[in-house]
Every structure is written in C-alpha cells, then in structure tokens.
Design an enzyme around this catalytic site. Structure first.
Site, PDB file in Angstrom:
ATOM      1  N   HIS A 181      55.516 151.705  -6.855  1.00  0.00           N
ATOM      2  CA  HIS A 181      54.559 152.540  -7.586  1.00  0.00           C
ATOM      3  C   HIS A 181      54.080 151.793  -8.843  1.00  0.00           C
ATOM      4  CE1 HIS A 181      53.361 157.011  -8.447  1.00  0.00           C
ATOM      5  NE2 HIS A 181      52.383 156.165  -8.743  1.00  0.00           N
ATOM      6  N   GLU A 222      61.097 159.006  -5.373  1.00  0.00           N
ATOM      7  CA  GLU A 222      61.038 157.721  -6.080  1.00  0.00           C
ATOM      8  C   GLU A 222      62.138 157.631  -7.126  1.00  0.00           C
ATOM      9  OE1 GLU A 222      57.055 157.231  -7.574  1.00  0.00           O
ATOM     10  OE2 GLU A 222      56.197 157.054  -5.585  1.00  0.00           O
ATOM     11  N   ARG A 260      49.934 159.477  -3.935  1.00  0.00           N
ATOM     12  CA  ARG A 260      51.229 160.092  -4.184  1.00  0.00           C
ATOM     13  C   ARG A 260      51.981 160.189  -2.861  1.00  0.00           C
ATOM     14  NH1 ARG A 260      50.312 159.003  -8.680  1.00  0.00           N
ATOM     15  NH2 ARG A 260      50.526 160.267 -10.577  1.00  0.00           N
TER      16      ARG A 260
END
Length: 355
Positions: free
Chosen positions: A296, A277, A248
């Site tokens: 991601h 993000e 993360r």
C-alpha cells in the site's frame, strides 16, 4: 514546529508521519507553509490508530494520515476541530456522520494524489504484464534458463477496464494513450459526456470484467463497492486477463481472488492493497508467482508527499481564513450553524465565502 499566530489558529499533525527518530517519513509535506502563515502547529503527542477527544480538544484543525476519526474523536472535546484534513484520498476510516453532527469539515487531497496514483497504477500494470517479479526472482535464484517460461504480454492495443472513472482514473487514461489501448469503465457517477471526452466507453461492471484484458480497480471503498469484485465477477474474466487493485483491499473478495489465481482462472494480479493490512505472512498471495505485491505504498514518492501535503495544508489555511476549502467530502456540514458560527469568528467576511 510553528510559532503562535495572532489569530491563534491551532493545528495538530498526526504523529504517524514521524519515524522513531522524529523525522517525517514523508519528507517535505509542505508544513513550512503553515510556518510562513504564522499558524501554531505541532505533532500530536500520541501515535494512535484512533483520534480521541483528548487528542484533539482545543485544536482548530487536524492534518492526519493514518488514524481513524470516529464518534469517540468528539467525546470529551469541549472545542473539537473545525477541520480534519486527510493526507490522501481515502476516507473509509472517517465517520463522516459523526463529523457532520459535530460541525467538522473533512477534506481529502485528490489534486495531490491524482498523478502519483495514476503513475503507480501504470507501473503495476506493466510489472504484471511483463512478469517483473518472477523474472527478478529467476536472476536472484540462478534460474536464468527458465526465462522462456515467463513470456509477458504487450500493452499496446489491449482493452483496459476501469472500475471507477474519477480524477485519478482519468489521469491514467491520459497516461495510457501512447499505448493505443481501448478503455471501458464502470462508474455510475461519471457524467457520460466526461467519459466520452476521454474516449472511454461507460458500461456495466460485468461488461468491464468480461471484456477487459486488464481490470484496474480505482474506485472508493463504500458499502456499495465492498466485494464488488466477487467470485462471480472474477469468473467472467478472460483466462488471459489480469486484475489490479490500487484502491482499497475490501473492494475485491480476496478469498475468491486467491482461488481464481490458484486454478489459473485468470492470468495474474497486481495488488497494492489487501483486505487486511498488513496481510498475514501465511496469506497464499505471498507465495504465488503470478502476483505482484506492494505494501500500500506504490504511489509513495516525493511527488505524492508534496502534492498531498500541499493540498492538506491549503485546506488548513483556507479554514484559518474563515473559508470553506475545496475537496470537502461531507458537504452537508457546510450548512451547519455551528460551523458557520466558528468560521465567522475567524474573519470579518461572511462565513462560507468561497465555498
């Protein structure tokens, strides 16, 4: 879409799985197993960043990927779900206390994500060490003659440093064995015998940062790990070392990382995650030639789709049968009278059997 079962166990699937044409962007996530079991399921009508009471009221379970589960998820829900089955291993957008207070189980899918994420970490590691992004750019931009400036680093015999030694990191250790690497790791929750059995030496986080040729972040995001990799710890790294984050974004202080990369305090970085993000287009990371980036999604493969989906579906079916499924992250809820009572409604066997 499923058809109604005799038990009338109702499941909602978050709508963020679908593209604009109504196709599941993840492909086969094993929803057919719900059909085979006669479970009544449907995609939720709204694609939302936060599940609200009106979205989940009357459902017995929710299989979800992106939406947050918060205290508001239970507001106005006369009969909230028994289960929130997350498609993935992270649960930093889930209010576990709120779920526990309302007698709702929260599960994740470590068995489905373990190998795909470990493979993604190895992919990113090799891409960074071999300067794949920079070399790709040389070809596309007609700069072939500059290739001598981008000599890479070999992986064989290097020292790997893992921040987190959970299931996925342990799988990565196995994938790294052919490269004859030495592995050190920081994980205060990993039993020493487990690490020793893997040939991994447990050390403190500063030692990982100072000794490793590559530091790979693979732990969960908690208040304890937020900005665990900060400016001071980045300053401990070798100038030739690289940092990877496949966990993360907020575990790494991104501002400090940008500065370390800018002044070449460390050699390079590989990031599948960011503090925010998607990152802003003016984020300095996007213009750096010593960074490999992914949205991601590096672990997004058909293997992960089937693995995460199958694991989440199995959790749903366990609850539909009145049992507590594996991989519950809010274990305190298992003793909730509300949960026990509702599970008992689903089966003639004692609630919690198989917990």
């Amino acid at each position: 879409m499923g058809t109604a079962s005799a038990a009338q166990f109702r499941v909602g699937v978050s709508r963020d799985f679908l593209d604009a044409d109504g196709r599941n962007v993840w492909g086969d996530i094993r929803l057919g197993e719900l059909d085979a079991a006669g479970v009544d399921w449907h995609y939720l009508p709204r694609d939302t960043g936060e599940l609200l009471g009106k979205d989940v009221d009357g459902l017995d379970a929710v299989l979800f990927a992106g939406p947050a589960v918060t205290a508001r998820t239970f507001e106005g829900a006369a009969r909230p779900p028994l289960l929130f089955a997350r498609f993935g291993v992270g649960y930093d957008t889930v209010d576990l206390d709120a779920c526990t207070r309302n007698g709702a189980l929260v599960t994740i899918t470590p068995d489905g994500a373990r190998r795909p994420v470990a493979t993604a970490a190895l992919t990113l590691l090799l891409a960074v060490l071999h300067n794949v992004t920079a070399k790709d750019r040389l070809v596309r931009e007609g700069r072939w003659a500059e290739k001598e400036q981008w000599m890479g680093l070999g992986l064989t015999g290097r020292r790997m440093g893992l921040i987190g030694l959970g299931n996925t990191a342990r799988d990565l250790v196995g994938l790294l064995r052919p490269f004859e690497v030495d592995v050190v790791a920081y994980d205060p929750y990993c039993p020493p015998d487990t690490a020793a059995g893997l040939g991994v030496r447990l050390v403190d986080v500063d030692t990982v940062m100072a000794q490793a040729d590559a530091v790979i972040v693979m732990c969960a995001l908690t208040e304890e790990t937020r900005h665990l990799v900060d400016a001071r710890r980045l300053s401990l790294m070798k100038p030739t070392a690289v940092l990877l984050n496949v966990a993360r974004g907020p575990i790494v202080d991104e501002t400090a990382l940008i500065e370390a990369l800018r002044v070449r305090r460390i050699r390079a970085a590989g990031l599948d995650v960011f503090e925010s993000e998607p990152p802003d287009l003016d984020n300095p990371l996007l213009g750096m030639d010593n960074v490999v980036l992914s949205p991601h999604a590096l672990a997004w493969t058909d293997e992960m789709s089937a693995g995460n989906g199958g694991s989440a579906v199995r959790a749903v079916l366990e609850v539909a049968a009145g049992r507590v499924p594996p991989f519950v992250v809010n274990r305190d809820v298992v003793e909730s009278p509300h949960l026990i009572g509702r599970l008992a409604e689903l089966t003639d066997t004692p609630a919690g059997a198989g917990a």
